[in-house]
Design an enzyme around this catalytic site. Sequence first.
Site, PDB file in Angstrom:
ATOM      1  N   ASP A   1      10.608   4.912  -2.030  1.00  9.69           N
ATOM      2  CA  ASP A   1       9.324   4.740  -2.702  1.00  9.69           C
ATOM      3  C   ASP A   1       8.472   5.956  -2.368  1.00  9.69           C
ATOM      4  OD1 ASP A   1       6.692   4.147  -3.330  1.00  9.69           O
ATOM      5  OD2 ASP A   1       6.804   2.064  -2.679  1.00  9.69           O
TER       6      ASP A   1
ATOM      7  N   LYS B   1       1.080   7.272  -8.967  1.00 12.80           N
ATOM      8  CA  LYS B   1      -0.114   7.974  -8.472  1.00 12.80           C
ATOM      9  C   LYS B   1      -0.314   9.377  -9.074  1.00 12.80           C
ATOM     10  CE  LYS B   1      -0.669   5.400  -4.146  1.00 12.80           C
ATOM     11  NZ  LYS B   1      -1.986   4.797  -4.129  1.00 12.80           N
TER      12      LYS B   1
ATOM     13  N   PHE C   1       4.574  -0.787   2.261  1.00 11.61           N
ATOM     14  CA  PHE C   1       3.743  -1.240   1.133  1.00 11.61           C
ATOM     15  C   PHE C   1       4.400  -0.770  -0.151  1.00 11.61           C
ATOM     16  CE2 PHE C   1       0.474  -1.166  -2.074  1.00 11.61           C
ATOM     17  CZ  PHE C   1      -0.173  -2.365  -1.851  1.00 11.61           C
TER      18      PHE C   1
END
Length: 395
Positions: A221, A250, A136
């Site tokens: 990532d 985040k 993702f």
Amino acid sequence: MRMQELLARGEKVMMRNVSRLPAVFTRGEGAYLYDADGKKYLDFLSGIAVLALGHSHPRLVSVMQRQAAKVLHVSNYFFLEEQVELAERLKDLSGLDRVFFCNSGAEANEAAIKLARKYGRKLGGKYEIITAAGSFHGRTMGALAATGQPKYQQAFSPLPEGFRYAPLNDLAAWEAAINDRTCAVLVEPVQGEGGVRPATKEFIQGLAELCRKHRLLLMMDEVQTGLGRTGRFFAWEHAGVKPDVLTLAKALGHGIPFGAVLAREEAAVLEPGDHSTTVGGGGMAFAVALEVLRIIEEEDLTGRAGRLGRELTALFGQWQEKLSVVKGVRGLGLMLALELACPAQPVVETCLERGLLINAVTPTALRLLPPLNISKEDLERGLEILYGVLAERGG
Ligand SMILES: Cc1ncc(COP(=O)(O)O)c(C=O)c1O
């Protein structure tokens, strides 16, 4: 009740782009959230790994108040003091050379994809990027094309071309996917949305070797895994392999929209006019990120995440022996999933009713992402709720 009223109003005006749970929050403090009726919940989700230091951390509140009165934005024609300091700090922490700031994880990955394409162009028109099945990387079109999950992609074709997918931890499949158009690989050290699935050390090391051999950029990532969450400051440290390009978001902005791409000098190929974004985090995000990094370091929250993760993994192993409904545990540090022998969503809903926030990361797996600074007492309180709910489903 005020919450029911807010829920009904929200359902009327918000797009139905996600399936929501029946709670509306009005306040957060530490590991706790309070809903519109004043009910208290333990937050073991941390806004999906965003609030590494919990809600309304007093030091972050002060920094935000100070920065709001100081300066927020000056356009990208100029630097802000905090921006320079943060870039230097990230460079020191990662050992990478240059930084680009943006507003989200998806945007960070978009920028990484553009770095890879431009780098590949210089090598004679290479443009393909290999990513993992089940990965993702975000919902914007490039990041979505990089995301190896057809369920997120199907409704939005045609997607940008130039992506190939190979199963996580199957090095031979990645080698087979490399061709003379390949310029980079992009991988999460622990797949988050794909179900909390760690890449093995051998796989990451093998991938680095393949990248060296074929002159590919190794891009990681770490939007979900970065900043201590897995028990190492960057999850790549578990395999001892530094990427050429690293994406973060985040926890870095800790609730302020923010993302960053870090790159080795040779991969930092952007030139004036190539790529930009108007706000790119801004003063608030830079100041918050600097303070988040200071707190994580001062309180050794990375080490703590590792220790708590090992304790929790051992505990869940015991649960597995006692409860037939628990099939297994996986993950690293405070990024953990419990695989169940029953559907996960009803467990999440019952936990919510009893005052604990977790999520169903797959139809049969629960994900736990508590704040890295959660107290032992709060951790135990949440685990007690979870154990009770699971025991009712298969003791
Ligand atoms: C590994 C990873 N990359 C990228 C993203 C996208 O980040 P954002 O939602 O900030 O765009 C996420 C979000 O969950 C993620 O977990």
